[in-house]
Design a protein around this motif. Structure first.
Motif: not given
Length: 374
Positions: A294-309
């Motif tokens: 997702e970001n070359p040269g980096k490691i990306t951790f993501s947490v996505a939910d389906t809440g109200p935002g």
């Protein structure tokens, strides 16, 4: 004072007088000397030697007096000229001395002015800096007092709620006279456990924040498998999921992919992200993802939910201390702030993905410069 122009004019006048007086004396002496010399020659021719002798003596005396007068006047003139030159020289020296004094005084006053100018300029600059520091200190003090009051208010509420639940349900379970079936006992035990975990989380957040801000905590960097760290974080919070929420983990990194990080702090960030998602998601899914593309040269951790935002007007403040989107939800508002501090210490960043529209998506991005896999 004598002036140089007067000295030169006086010199010219004296030289002219000396020349005129010399010519006049010479003419007088010459006329008298011729008459006496003729008289003496006539006395010699007449054989009157005594008269000739006396005449020559008179001629000699007259010449001596004339020469003495002429040379004496010349000597006096020379003396006068010398005195005039001496006065002129003294006048020049005095003028030069005055000029030197004037230049020295001007230089001294200029130096004093420059010293005073730079001194007052420096003092003014220091005064401005001091005022600015005082204003900053005042703002920090006011903010500190505000944060302290807000912290005490939040903590008193957040600690009291789980404590009341723990004490209340514990009394119910420990009272012999209360008729509680096995299903209710299991439910009460689960509530006691959840509130105990919540209270432990609150205390840990405060201790972690104090440790990170004091600068005493040292990051323990070592190679770790990214997928393994994510799976452990997911397992530790999955039991808190609402019944209608599905949690799952995906990754585009190989299972044996290693990178250098602090295991404890990375998992703390992931757990905070997942806990925050569980609070605000009543149905749908929570997705933990690890990516090295997702970001070359980096490691990306993501947490996505389906809440109200996150509302657009609060998107820039979600990582601030004591920031809470819903005041009725449990929590001190320290979790995301702690995540941002940990990310900064690991030379990474945390941010909210504003392009995500199905709920909220939080990112934790770390550099891969020290990863053994690179």
């Amino acid at each position: 004072l004598w002036k140089p122009c007067n000295f030169r004019q006086m010199k010219k006048k004296l030289l002219g007088l000396m020349l005129l007086s010399g010519l006049f004396a010479f003419s007088v002496a010459a006329s008298d000397g011729v008459s006496l010399r003729q008289k003496a020659q006539q006395a010699v021719e007449a054989g009157n030697y005594e008269e000739a002798y006396q005449t020559y003596q008179e001629l000699s005396s007259q010449c001596d007096s004339i020469y003495q007068q002429i040379y004496g006047e010349e000597i006096e003139d020379l003396r006068a000229t010398y005195r005039i030159d001496e006065l002129e020289l003294q006048n020049k020296e005095y003028a030069n001395r005055l000029l030197s004094y004037f230049i020295g005084i001007v230089l001294f006053l200029s130096a004093a002015f420059l010293v005073c100018f730079f001194f007052f300029r420096r003092q003014n600059k220091l005064l401005t800096i001091s005022r600015k520091k005082l204003e900053e200190a005042k703002i920090l003090a006011e903010e500190s007092v505000k944060n302290k009051s807000l912290f005490l208010s939040n903590m008193s509420h957040e600690v009291r709620t789980p404590l009341n639940a723990i004490v209340g349900f514990s009394q119910v379970l420990s009272t012999p006279d209360m008729e509680v079936d096995e299903e209710e006992k299991a439910e009460f035990s689960m509530l006691i456990q959840q509130n105990s975990e919540l209270l432990t989380t609150l205390i840990n957040d405060v201790l972690d924040l104090a440790s990170l801000e004091s600068g005493k905590y040292t990051m323990h960097l070592a190679p770790h498998r990214c997928n393994e760290l994510c799976q452990v974080a997911m397992i530790s919070v999955v039991h808190r999921n609402p019944k209608e929420v599905k949690s799952y983990f995906t990754s585009d990194a190989p299972n044996d992919f290693l990178f250098v990080t602090d295991k404890e702090r990375l998992q703390q960030v992931l757990i905070n992200f997942l806990t925050n998602a569980e609070k605000h998601t009543e149905r749908g899914e929570i997705h933990l993802h690890c990516s090295v593309t997702e970001n070359p040269g980096k490691i990306t951790f993501s947490v996505a939910d389906t809440g109200p935002g996150v509302p657009a007007d609060q998107a820039d403040y979600v990582f601030d201390r004591f920031s809470k989107l819903d005041e009725f939800k449990q929590g001190t508002g320290l979790g995301l702030n702690i995540c941002s501090i940990i990310a900064e210490r690991l030379k990474g960043e945390v941010k909210l993905d504003k392009s995500y529209t199905k709920g909220a998506r939080f990112l934790f991005i770390l550099p891969l410069d020290g990863a053994p896999g690179n």
